[in-house]
Every structure is written in C-alpha cells, then in structure tokens.
Design a protein around this motif. Structure first.
Motif, PDB file in Angstrom:
ATOM      1  N   ILE A 283       0.892  -1.126  -0.068  1.00 33.28           N
ATOM      2  CA  ILE A 283      -0.052  -0.242  -0.028  1.00 33.28           C
ATOM      3  C   ILE A 283       0.834   1.029   0.083  1.00 33.28           C
ATOM      4  O   ILE A 283       0.448   2.286  -0.754  1.00 33.28           O
ATOM      5  CB  ILE A 283      -0.975   0.014   1.326  1.00 33.28           C
ATOM      6  CG1 ILE A 283      -2.078  -1.130   1.137  1.00 33.28           C
ATOM      7  CG2 ILE A 283      -1.609   1.311   1.461  1.00 33.28           C
ATOM      8  CD1 ILE A 283      -2.897  -1.457   2.468  1.00 33.28           C
ATOM      9  N   MET A 284       1.996   1.363   0.826  1.00 31.46           N
ATOM     10  CA  MET A 284       2.698   2.525   0.941  1.00 31.46           C
ATOM     11  C   MET A 284       3.463   2.993  -0.369  1.00 31.46           C
ATOM     12  O   MET A 284       3.977   4.193  -0.136  1.00 31.46           O
ATOM     13  CB  MET A 284       3.507   2.422   2.258  1.00 31.46           C
ATOM     14  CG  MET A 284       2.865   2.099   3.633  1.00 31.46           C
ATOM     15  SD  MET A 284       1.404   3.407   3.784  1.00 31.46           S
ATOM     16  CE  MET A 284       2.495   4.920   4.179  1.00 31.46           C
ATOM     17  N   GLY A 285       3.601   1.981  -1.073  1.00 30.73           N
ATOM     18  CA  GLY A 285       4.511   2.462  -2.386  1.00 30.73           C
ATOM     19  C   GLY A 285       3.715   2.018  -3.811  1.00 30.73           C
ATOM     20  O   GLY A 285       4.170   2.024  -4.651  1.00 30.73           O
ATOM     21  N   ARG A 286       2.294   1.827  -3.652  1.00 27.10           N
ATOM     22  CA  ARG A 286       1.657   1.309  -4.847  1.00 27.10           C
ATOM     23  C   ARG A 286       2.523   0.186  -5.195  1.00 27.10           C
ATOM     24  O   ARG A 286       2.485  -0.040  -6.517  1.00 27.10           O
ATOM     25  CB  ARG A 286       1.263   2.445  -5.721  1.00 27.10           C
ATOM     26  CG  ARG A 286       0.040   1.960  -6.847  1.00 27.10           C
ATOM     27  CD  ARG A 286      -0.482   3.392  -7.363  1.00 27.10           C
ATOM     28  NE  ARG A 286       0.884   3.854  -8.214  1.00 27.10           N
ATOM     29  CZ  ARG A 286       0.556   5.247  -8.526  1.00 27.10           C
ATOM     30  NH1 ARG A 286      -0.412   5.939  -8.128  1.00 27.10           N
ATOM     31  NH2 ARG A 286       1.595   5.682  -9.261  1.00 27.10           N
ATOM     32  N   ARG A 287       3.023  -0.790  -4.556  1.00 27.48           N
ATOM     33  CA  ARG A 287       3.996  -1.563  -5.152  1.00 27.48           C
ATOM     34  C   ARG A 287       2.861  -2.874  -5.510  1.00 27.48           C
ATOM     35  O   ARG A 287       1.735  -3.007  -5.108  1.00 27.48           O
ATOM     36  CB  ARG A 287       5.079  -2.161  -4.196  1.00 27.48           C
ATOM     37  CG  ARG A 287       5.537  -0.871  -3.529  1.00 27.48           C
ATOM     38  CD  ARG A 287       6.851  -1.623  -2.519  1.00 27.48           C
ATOM     39  NE  ARG A 287       7.771  -0.468  -2.124  1.00 27.48           N
ATOM     40  CZ  ARG A 287       7.680  -0.020  -0.948  1.00 27.48           C
ATOM     41  NH1 ARG A 287       6.794  -0.203  -0.070  1.00 27.48           N
ATOM     42  NH2 ARG A 287       8.601   1.138  -0.812  1.00 27.48           N
ATOM     43  N   SER A 288       3.279  -3.846  -6.417  1.00 25.26           N
ATOM     44  CA  SER A 288       2.721  -5.000  -6.617  1.00 25.26           C
ATOM     45  C   SER A 288       3.719  -6.381  -6.482  1.00 25.26           C
ATOM     46  O   SER A 288       4.878  -6.179  -6.272  1.00 25.26           O
ATOM     47  CB  SER A 288       2.621  -5.045  -8.245  1.00 25.26           C
ATOM     48  OG  SER A 288       1.671  -4.122  -8.565  1.00 25.26           O
ATOM     49  N   MET A 289       3.100  -7.489  -6.039  1.00 29.10           N
ATOM     50  CA  MET A 289       3.896  -8.642  -5.945  1.00 29.10           C
ATOM     51  C   MET A 289       3.320  -9.612  -6.820  1.00 29.10           C
ATOM     52  O   MET A 289       1.875  -9.669  -6.992  1.00 29.10           O
ATOM     53  CB  MET A 289       3.800  -9.116  -4.543  1.00 29.10           C
ATOM     54  CG  MET A 289       4.675 -10.622  -4.344  1.00 29.10           C
ATOM     55  SD  MET A 289       5.234 -10.597  -2.473  1.00 29.10           S
ATOM     56  CE  MET A 289       3.617 -11.078  -1.848  1.00 29.10           C
ATOM     57  N   ALA A 290       4.040 -10.323  -7.672  1.00 28.75           N
ATOM     58  CA  ALA A 290       3.230 -11.335  -8.783  1.00 28.75           C
ATOM     59  C   ALA A 290       3.983 -12.566  -8.932  1.00 28.75           C
ATOM     60  O   ALA A 290       5.181 -12.766  -8.111  1.00 28.75           O
ATOM     61  CB  ALA A 290       3.515 -10.460 -10.080  1.00 28.75           C
ATOM     62  N   GLY A 291       3.426 -13.506  -9.435  1.00 32.93           N
ATOM     63  CA  GLY A 291       4.264 -14.594  -9.845  1.00 32.93           C
ATOM     64  C   GLY A 291       4.477 -14.717 -11.383  1.00 32.93           C
ATOM     65  O   GLY A 291       3.479 -14.359 -12.324  1.00 32.93           O
ATOM     66  N   SER A 292       5.397 -15.737 -11.910  1.00 35.62           N
ATOM     67  CA  SER A 292       5.651 -15.903 -13.425  1.00 35.62           C
ATOM     68  C   SER A 292       6.015 -17.393 -13.549  1.00 35.62           C
ATOM     69  O   SER A 292       6.609 -17.967 -12.696  1.00 35.62           O
ATOM     70  CB  SER A 292       6.709 -15.103 -13.827  1.00 35.62           C
ATOM     71  OG  SER A 292       6.958 -15.069 -15.247  1.00 35.62           O
ATOM     72  N   LYS A 293       5.214 -18.205 -14.668  1.00 34.15           N
ATOM     73  CA  LYS A 293       5.592 -19.463 -14.765  1.00 34.15           C
ATOM     74  C   LYS A 293       6.094 -19.656 -16.118  1.00 34.15           C
ATOM     75  O   LYS A 293       5.167 -19.373 -17.151  1.00 34.15           O
ATOM     76  CB  LYS A 293       4.213 -20.148 -14.807  1.00 34.15           C
ATOM     77  CG  LYS A 293       4.225 -21.605 -14.835  1.00 34.15           C
ATOM     78  CD  LYS A 293       2.804 -22.135 -14.873  1.00 34.15           C
ATOM     79  CE  LYS A 293       2.492 -23.482 -15.442  1.00 34.15           C
ATOM     80  NZ  LYS A 293       1.302 -23.980 -15.447  1.00 34.15           N
ATOM     81  N   ILE A 294       7.232 -19.981 -16.239  1.00 33.07           N
ATOM     82  CA  ILE A 294       7.970 -20.391 -17.486  1.00 33.07           C
ATOM     83  C   ILE A 294       7.508 -19.588 -18.704  1.00 33.07           C
ATOM     84  O   ILE A 294       7.269 -18.286 -18.542  1.00 33.07           O
ATOM     85  CB  ILE A 294       7.752 -21.865 -17.922  1.00 33.07           C
ATOM     86  CG1 ILE A 294       6.432 -22.342 -17.796  1.00 33.07           C
ATOM     87  CG2 ILE A 294       8.619 -22.490 -16.961  1.00 33.07           C
ATOM     88  CD1 ILE A 294       6.207 -23.721 -18.454  1.00 33.07           C
ATOM     89  N   GLY A 295       7.042 -20.053 -19.843  1.00 32.67           N
ATOM     90  CA  GLY A 295       6.506 -18.953 -20.798  1.00 32.67           C
ATOM     91  C   GLY A 295       5.837 -19.875 -21.822  1.00 32.67           C
ATOM     92  O   GLY A 295       5.804 -21.190 -21.786  1.00 32.67           O
ATOM     93  N   SER A 296       5.134 -19.429 -22.794  1.00 30.19           N
ATOM     94  CA  SER A 296       4.521 -20.071 -23.939  1.00 30.19           C
ATOM     95  C   SER A 296       5.653 -20.758 -24.987  1.00 30.19           C
ATOM     96  O   SER A 296       6.976 -20.451 -24.937  1.00 30.19           O
ATOM     97  CB  SER A 296       3.585 -19.210 -24.764  1.00 30.19           C
ATOM     98  OG  SER A 296       4.467 -18.179 -25.088  1.00 30.19           O
ATOM     99  N   ILE A 297       5.134 -21.310 -25.941  1.00 34.04           N
ATOM    100  CA  ILE A 297       6.019 -22.115 -27.019  1.00 34.04           C
ATOM    101  C   ILE A 297       6.670 -20.863 -27.507  1.00 34.04           C
ATOM    102  O   ILE A 297       7.846 -20.710 -27.941  1.00 34.04           O
ATOM    103  CB  ILE A 297       5.264 -22.893 -27.873  1.00 34.04           C
ATOM    104  CG1 ILE A 297       4.874 -24.098 -26.903  1.00 34.04           C
ATOM    105  CG2 ILE A 297       6.081 -23.187 -29.021  1.00 34.04           C
ATOM    106  CD1 ILE A 297       6.087 -24.817 -26.245  1.00 34.04           C
ATOM    107  N   ARG A 298       5.600 -19.856 -28.071  1.00 35.87           N
ATOM    108  CA  ARG A 298       6.083 -18.588 -28.900  1.00 35.87           C
ATOM    109  C   ARG A 298       7.193 -17.901 -28.200  1.00 35.87           C
ATOM    110  O   ARG A 298       8.322 -17.447 -28.680  1.00 35.87           O
ATOM    111  CB  ARG A 298       5.075 -17.808 -29.169  1.00 35.87           C
ATOM    112  CG  ARG A 298       5.369 -16.383 -29.701  1.00 35.87           C
ATOM    113  CD  ARG A 298       4.092 -15.283 -29.588  1.00 35.87           C
ATOM    114  NE  ARG A 298       3.944 -15.214 -28.295  1.00 35.87           N
ATOM    115  CZ  ARG A 298       4.472 -14.476 -27.407  1.00 35.87           C
ATOM    116  NH1 ARG A 298       5.401 -13.861 -27.705  1.00 35.87           N
ATOM    117  NH2 ARG A 298       4.083 -14.279 -26.133  1.00 35.87           N
ATOM    118  N   GLU A 299       6.970 -17.419 -26.925  1.00 39.86           N
ATOM    119  CA  GLU A 299       7.902 -16.913 -26.035  1.00 39.86           C
ATOM    120  C   GLU A 299       9.096 -17.796 -25.899  1.00 39.86           C
ATOM    121  O   GLU A 299      10.443 -17.092 -25.759  1.00 39.86           O
ATOM    122  CB  GLU A 299       7.447 -16.159 -24.588  1.00 39.86           C
ATOM    123  CG  GLU A 299       8.200 -15.484 -23.938  1.00 39.86           C
ATOM    124  CD  GLU A 299       7.354 -14.637 -22.923  1.00 39.86           C
ATOM    125  OE1 GLU A 299       7.535 -13.580 -22.608  1.00 39.86           O
ATOM    126  OE2 GLU A 299       7.009 -15.663 -21.947  1.00 39.86           O
TER     127      GLU A 299
END
Length: 349
Positions: A283-299
């Motif tokens: 909240i104090m920095g309008r920050r985000s927390m996320a996850g990422s899972k490998i990538g597509s075939i194209r990527e």
C-alpha cells in the motif's frame, strides 16, 4: 509400436534414481522423435522426485531441459526435418482450445498443460522426461535451437532461461530500468545474463558476497549481501523490478521495501511453505507482488533466438548418468555453478 529407451528414473519418492527403460509411443502424424544429447537438472526435478510438492507419479523420469536432434518425423510434420537441432521444455501438450491456448499462452492452459514428466497425456499415458536417450513430442511443442548455441549450454535455457526471460520481458526490463535478481543459482545466473543483455542496470541480491566475482562477470552492475541488514537500508526504494529466484521463505516486507513506487516483486521460485507479508508493504508504495511461470512456446522460441543473438547460454557442469544422485545432493547444498547437465550419451555406456 512403442519403443523401449534407456532412462534414469526414481522408482519411488526420495529413492535414488536408477538406470531403467521406458516406453516411447509410436510416432503419430505430427510427432517427432528426438535423440536427446543433453538434459539439464532443474531443482524442480529434485522437488518432484522427492515428492516435496505433493503427490507424484512413480516411476518418474525427470528432466524438462532437453536438447537434441530430430531422428525421425511423423508423416504430417512440416516444422522440422531429420537432423534439426531442437529442444523440449516444461510441457509437451495443451488443450489448444481454451482462451489461454488460443491467445498463445499455453503454459496457462485452462484444462492443464501436459507436463514433460510427472504428468499424464490426455489419453491417460504417463509422461517421462529428458533423463532418457529419446523422447517423442508433437512438433508444435518442440523448439528450434539456433545455430550458435551448443546443445549442452542450450539445454538449461528450456526451463531456467525462459523462467527468467518471461518476467523480464513482461515487466519491461531494459535501458533505464533497475532490476534486482534475488539468488545467483541455476535460475538467477540466467536472470543476470538476460537482464544485462536487455540493457537494464542489474543488481544481485545474495545471502553473502561469496559469489560476487561471478555475479559481476556474468553481467551484474552491483552485488549486495542480504545477510547484511544495512543492504535493506541502503537500497530502500531503488528497484523497478525484483525477480526472486529462490525457493526459500524470504522476509518479504524487507524485499518489498526495496521497490520504487509502482515497482514489482516477481516470484519464480516456489517455497515448500506459504509466505507472509504485511499489506502495508504494498500500500505505501503502490507496489505489486506477482508470480511468473515459464513461458509459452512462442515466447520460449523468442528467448532462444534472443540468447543466440547475444551469445548467451547457461554456465554448466556436464555429468554422466551415474552421477545424477550425487548431483541432486550437490544442488540442494548449492554446490554447483550453475547448472548440472547430463551427457545423455553416457546412459548407453
């Protein structure tokens, strides 16, 4: 007719891997048979073979960092020919019909993508991974390994490479961006290389300064020890993007404090236990927390082409099949710089 191939498998949870044989299906219309040259050892192989991520299927042939050469093609194959250099990553099929598959994000298939190992084909057959001499996959789930990347250093790109490339690309790492990579291991060392090649200012955050020289050699501009409390004071509000590659439960509030306003902390490692943090850290920095899972075939293909263009590959230690169990213990002890790769020819020795 199925074909028996040599492999290394875990016969039961936490059991040592042993040489065995598994069956590969007869080629379907769009299948290719790949003679595997090298297979990387990912920490997730260990988690799954030791059943640390929940119930698993045994016997298990791990391995989703696969590089080899096309040995045979099905009658309808158009993308590859015998002799082509190819790779296989973390999944070998998806439903091809859901919104995510149609959008070219097969890794988020709503039916559930078919994992390269410890998975089940849609027809119910178990999947076996790359610790084997051959694998059969649909041509649409194989990747072309560009000339200029040798197969041994290319193998880990099929998981470690795309796992870091995808969040770095998605969150726009590049010139003018300050990026931190947490952990300098099998994933982290590729994050440093890729973020540097993208033009970002790169900082490694590691428990100690033990790997500082390596970090700087691989492309980091800065290297800090998170075991030193002053690091969190000195770097507060510094980063646009932090990619956490570790599978440890970190003090997340401290790491979130290192983000600028609108900065993002992305997790690509999966700890065994849930993590906790205070919402005020977001909240104090309008920050985000996320996850990422490998990538597509194209990527993933985009990543391989990017690595070829910039001369990138994994830092590896090549081992024989009979060294896999020792390698597992060394990975857990962080005693590898930075990826073990199995010479698959050794399986027939």
């Amino acid at each position: 007719m199925t074909t028996s191939v040599t492999a290394y498998a875990a016969p039961a949870p936490k059991a040592p891997l042993e040489k065995t044989t598994v069956e590969r299906r007869a080629l379907r219309e769009h299948d290719i048979l790949i003679e595997i040259a090298y297979a990387g050892i990912c920490h997730s192989d260990i988690h799954q073979a030791r059943e640390e991520w929940g119930s698993a299927q045994f016997p298990m042939v791990p391995g989703h960092e696969i590089a080899g050469v096309v040995a045979e093609v099905g009658p309808g194959v158009t993308k590859y020919a015998v002799g082509d250099r190819v790779g296989v990553g973390c999944f070998v099929d998806s439903c091809r019909e859901c919104a995510n598959c149609l959008a070219g994000e097969e890794q988020f298939c709503l039916k559930g993508e078919v994992q390269t190992y410890n998975g089940t084909e849609y027809d119910g057959a178990p999947t076996y991974g790359g610790y084997s001499t051959h694998i059969v996959v649909d041509e649409n789930y194989a990747l072309r390994i560009p000339e200029g990347i040798s197969l041994d250093i290319a193998a880990p790109l099929l998981c470690a490479g795309i796992t870091l490339y995808s969040p770095l690309a998605h969150w726009n790492a590049g010139p003018g961006k300050k990026v931190a990579i947490v952990g300098l291991g099998g994933l982290g060392h590729m994050g440093v290389k890729i973020a540097h090649a993208m033009g970002a200012e790169v900082t490694v955050l590691s428990q100690t300064l033990r790997k500082k020289d390596d970090g700087l050699r691989l492309g980091a501009d800065h290297f800090y020890a998170t075991g030193d409390d002053s690091t969190f004071t000195e770097l507060a509000g510094t980063f646009d993007l932090i990619v956490n590659t570790t599978s440890a439960n970190l003090p997340l509030d401290g790491y979130l404090s290192l983000l600028k306003v609108d900065g993002t902390l992305v997790h690509v490692g999966a700890p065994e236990n849930p993590s906790a943090f205070s919402q005020f850290s977001l909240i104090m920095g309008r920050r985000s927390m996320a996850g990422s899972k490998i990538g597509s075939i194209r990527e993933t293909q985009e990543m391989l082409d990017f690595c070829a263009e910039h001369g990138l590959g994994a830092e590896i230690e090549v081992i024989n099949g009979d060294q896999i169990n020792e390698a597992y213990d060394r990975v857990v002890s962080s005693d590898v710089r930075y990826r073990f790769v199995i010479d698959i020819a050794s399986l027939n020795a």
